[in-house]
Scaffold this active site. Structure first.
Site, mmCIF file in Angstrom:
data_model
loop_
_atom_site.group_PDB
_atom_site.id
_atom_site.type_symbol
_atom_site.label_atom_id
_atom_site.label_comp_id
_atom_site.label_asym_id
_atom_site.label_seq_id
_atom_site.Cartn_x
_atom_site.Cartn_y
_atom_site.Cartn_z
ATOM 1 N N ARG A 57 93.750 -103.965 23.242
ATOM 2 C CA ARG A 57 94.270 -104.070 22.026
ATOM 3 C C ARG A 57 94.777 -105.410 21.591
ATOM 4 O O ARG A 57 94.303 -105.862 20.414
ATOM 5 C CB ARG A 57 95.656 -103.157 21.920
ATOM 6 C CG ARG A 57 96.369 -103.378 20.423
ATOM 7 C CD ARG A 57 97.171 -101.971 20.226
ATOM 8 N NE ARG A 57 98.203 -101.876 21.410
ATOM 9 C CZ ARG A 57 99.172 -102.438 21.856
ATOM 10 N NH1 ARG A 57 99.379 -103.626 21.377
ATOM 11 N NH2 ARG A 57 99.942 -101.990 23.206
ATOM 12 N N TYR A 110 88.225 -99.628 -4.946
ATOM 13 C CA TYR A 110 87.719 -98.579 -4.156
ATOM 14 C C TYR A 110 88.565 -97.405 -3.862
ATOM 15 O O TYR A 110 89.762 -97.896 -3.785
ATOM 16 C CB TYR A 110 87.521 -99.442 -2.712
ATOM 17 C CG TYR A 110 87.003 -98.400 -1.612
ATOM 18 C CD1 TYR A 110 85.794 -97.807 -1.618
ATOM 19 C CD2 TYR A 110 87.902 -97.987 -0.685
ATOM 20 C CE1 TYR A 110 85.390 -96.802 -0.687
ATOM 21 C CE2 TYR A 110 87.492 -97.166 0.117
ATOM 22 C CZ TYR A 110 86.259 -96.648 0.201
ATOM 23 O OH TYR A 110 86.065 -95.701 1.256
ATOM 24 N N ASP A 182 87.764 -108.086 -1.367
ATOM 25 C CA ASP A 182 87.034 -107.296 -0.402
ATOM 26 C C ASP A 182 85.616 -107.516 -0.778
ATOM 27 O O ASP A 182 85.054 -107.288 -1.720
ATOM 28 C CB ASP A 182 87.592 -105.874 -0.884
ATOM 29 C CG ASP A 182 86.819 -104.687 -0.229
ATOM 30 O OD1 ASP A 182 85.655 -105.114 0.339
ATOM 31 O OD2 ASP A 182 87.286 -103.439 -0.209
ATOM 32 N N LYS A 207 79.618 -100.871 6.348
ATOM 33 C CA LYS A 207 78.645 -100.834 5.151
ATOM 34 C C LYS A 207 77.569 -101.663 5.502
ATOM 35 O O LYS A 207 76.697 -101.373 6.323
ATOM 36 C CB LYS A 207 79.350 -101.058 3.804
ATOM 37 C CG LYS A 207 80.498 -100.284 3.661
ATOM 38 C CD LYS A 207 80.391 -98.814 3.401
ATOM 39 C CE LYS A 207 81.741 -98.053 3.433
ATOM 40 N NZ LYS A 207 82.764 -98.376 2.276
HETATM 41 C C1 LIG Z 1 83.999 -98.207 2.385
HETATM 42 C C2 LIG Z 1 84.859 -99.230 1.899
HETATM 43 C C3 LIG Z 1 86.175 -99.456 2.193
HETATM 44 C C4 LIG Z 1 86.785 -98.790 3.175
HETATM 45 O O1 LIG Z 1 86.377 -98.991 4.372
HETATM 46 P P1 LIG Z 1 86.146 -97.910 5.551
HETATM 47 O O2 LIG Z 1 85.366 -98.475 6.705
HETATM 48 O O3 LIG Z 1 85.453 -96.596 5.117
HETATM 49 O O4 LIG Z 1 87.433 -97.551 6.009
HETATM 50 C C5 LIG Z 1 86.892 -100.417 1.450
HETATM 51 N N1 LIG Z 1 86.320 -101.134 0.299
HETATM 52 C C6 LIG Z 1 85.121 -100.811 -0.112
HETATM 53 C C7 LIG Z 1 84.568 -101.551 -1.229
HETATM 54 C C8 LIG Z 1 84.397 -99.965 0.536
HETATM 55 O O5 LIG Z 1 83.182 -99.781 0.091
#
Ligand SMILES: *Cc1c(COP(=O)(O)O)cnc(C)c1O
Length: 387
Positions: A57, A110, A182, A207
């Protein structure tokens, strides 16, 4: 070729993606970082940790390789890998903010970030204001004495809005606040927010970084040593860490990020050309279009314009749903950033949790994550789906 701390900056992006933090395993010579599927590490004598690891962890060598590579690619000093993008977001916000603080979020954030802030963190005592981040005057006006940070997404989801990262960093810093970006939609190959003045970068590695729709993960990258210590402490304390196998998948994805992103961008550009001249399409959202409101800023801060495209369909929600249902090469599914093309209806799928709020999206909107298949097949599929 690196000191394992992401400090290597003399090499190009593609070289760092393949090598940073990934020196051959000293005990076996394995060229690829092994999956250290272990929860704990032997101590030769009480308290002695030869490689610095005691419990997974707190730290794990496979995760550390991913974290060092991410730090190098974003131009940061330290990276942190999480179990998901939302775990990264939650950990970051609770590491930096305290109950009573206030943050600004994009008015087209998001959906999951909006839900976390509105339904979980507000109860914890964090206040927020949604603002159009492309309007620096509106951002400045929304800042309060207790505003701790500006949460930025650019390009935004699903309308591909563009925010000026350098401009937002100045506004945040003038107010004694942080700017957090982000960077999921752009990936570090297309955009490096830390080099534009941001204090932290957050990713859903699910992604483009993972890139193959086979892993859920998240990341944070920072430069400041105190901020890094705070994140490390909260990651260990809150426990939303990336496991060894998930870290390995994300690390494998990173190696091909640059070549994948170039093809995602090229295919998206071609699909956009088809959509803008199609009679069934009323509006196309893509920052590479010269008439896009954020085009100039995107051209300044991004290498290319990304693989995400959205568009409005003549005929309202039913027509938009029909396009999603008829597509065959584009798979009808949530998520984005994988090698395969995806199509979805944000209003009924990814963004259903923001219905009725300021973040609601048009009901005739379709979102594409343009993959790296043969572009002729993607164009033909959209043509038949729109027909
Ligand atoms: C998918 C996404 C998230 C969240 O990520 P997870 O891996 O699904 O928890 C946050 N910000 C953006 C822009 C995303 O596309």
């Amino acid at each position: 070729m690196t000191d394992g701390k992401g400090a290597e900056t003399a090499h190009g992006f593609e070289t760092l993606a393949i090598h940073a933090g990934q020196d051959a395993d000293p005990s076996t010579g394995a060229v690829i970082t092994p999956i250290f599927q272990t929860s704990t590490f032997r101590q030769p004598t009480v308290g002695e940790l030869p490689a610095g690891y005691d419990y997974s962890r707190a730290g794990n060598p496979t995760r550390a390789a991913l974290e060092d590579c991410l730090a190098a690619l974003e131009g940061g000093t330290r990276g942190f890998a999480f179990a998901s993008g939302m775990a990264a977001t939650d950990t970051y916000l609770r590491a930096v903010c305290r109950p009573g603080d206030h943050i600004l979020i994009p008015n087209d954030a998001y959906g999951g970030t909006f839900r976390l802030v509105d339904r979980v963190l507000r109860r914890w005592g964090l206040d927020y204001t949604p603002v159009p981040l492309s309007d620096l005057a509106a951002v400045r006006a929304a800042i309060r004495p207790e505003t701790k940070l500006i949460w930025c997404e650019t390009p935004t989801n699903p309308l591909l809005g563009i925010a000026d990262i350098a401009g937002l960093a100045s506004v945040a810093h003038e107010a004694g606040a942080q700017l957090v970006v982000d960077n999921t939609f752009a990936s570090p190959y297309l955009q490096q927010p830390l080099n534009l003045g941001a204090d932290a970068v957050v990713h859903s590695t699910t992604k483009y970084i993972g890139g193959h729709s086979d892993v859920v993960g998240g990341a944070v990258v920072v430069r400041d040593a105190h901020l890094a210590d705070d994140i490390a402490f909260h990651l260990k304390s809150m426990g939303g860490v990336a496991g060894p196998f998930d870290s390995w998948l994300a690390l494998r994805g990173l190696k091909t990020l640059a070549v994948r992103m170039d093809r995602h961008c090229a295919n998206a550009e071609s699909v956009v050309q088809l959509l803008v001249s199609h009679p069934a399409v009323t509006e196309v959202f893509y920052p590479g279009l010269e008439n896009h409101a954020g085009h100039e800023i995107a051209a300044k801060q991004m290498r290319r314009f990304g693989g995400m495209v959205s568009f409005r369909v003549r005929g309202g929600q039913d027509a938009a749903v029909a396009v999603c249902d008829k597509a065959k090469v584009f798979t009808l599914a949530e998520s984005l950033g994988g090698v395969e093309s995806l199509i979805e209806h944000p209003g009924l799928m990814t963004h259903s949790s923001v219905a009725g709020s300021e973040l609601e999206v048009p009901d005739d909107l379709v979102r594409l994550s343009v993959g790296i298949e043969s572009v002729e097949d993607l164009r033909a599929d959209l043509t038949q789906a729109l027909g």
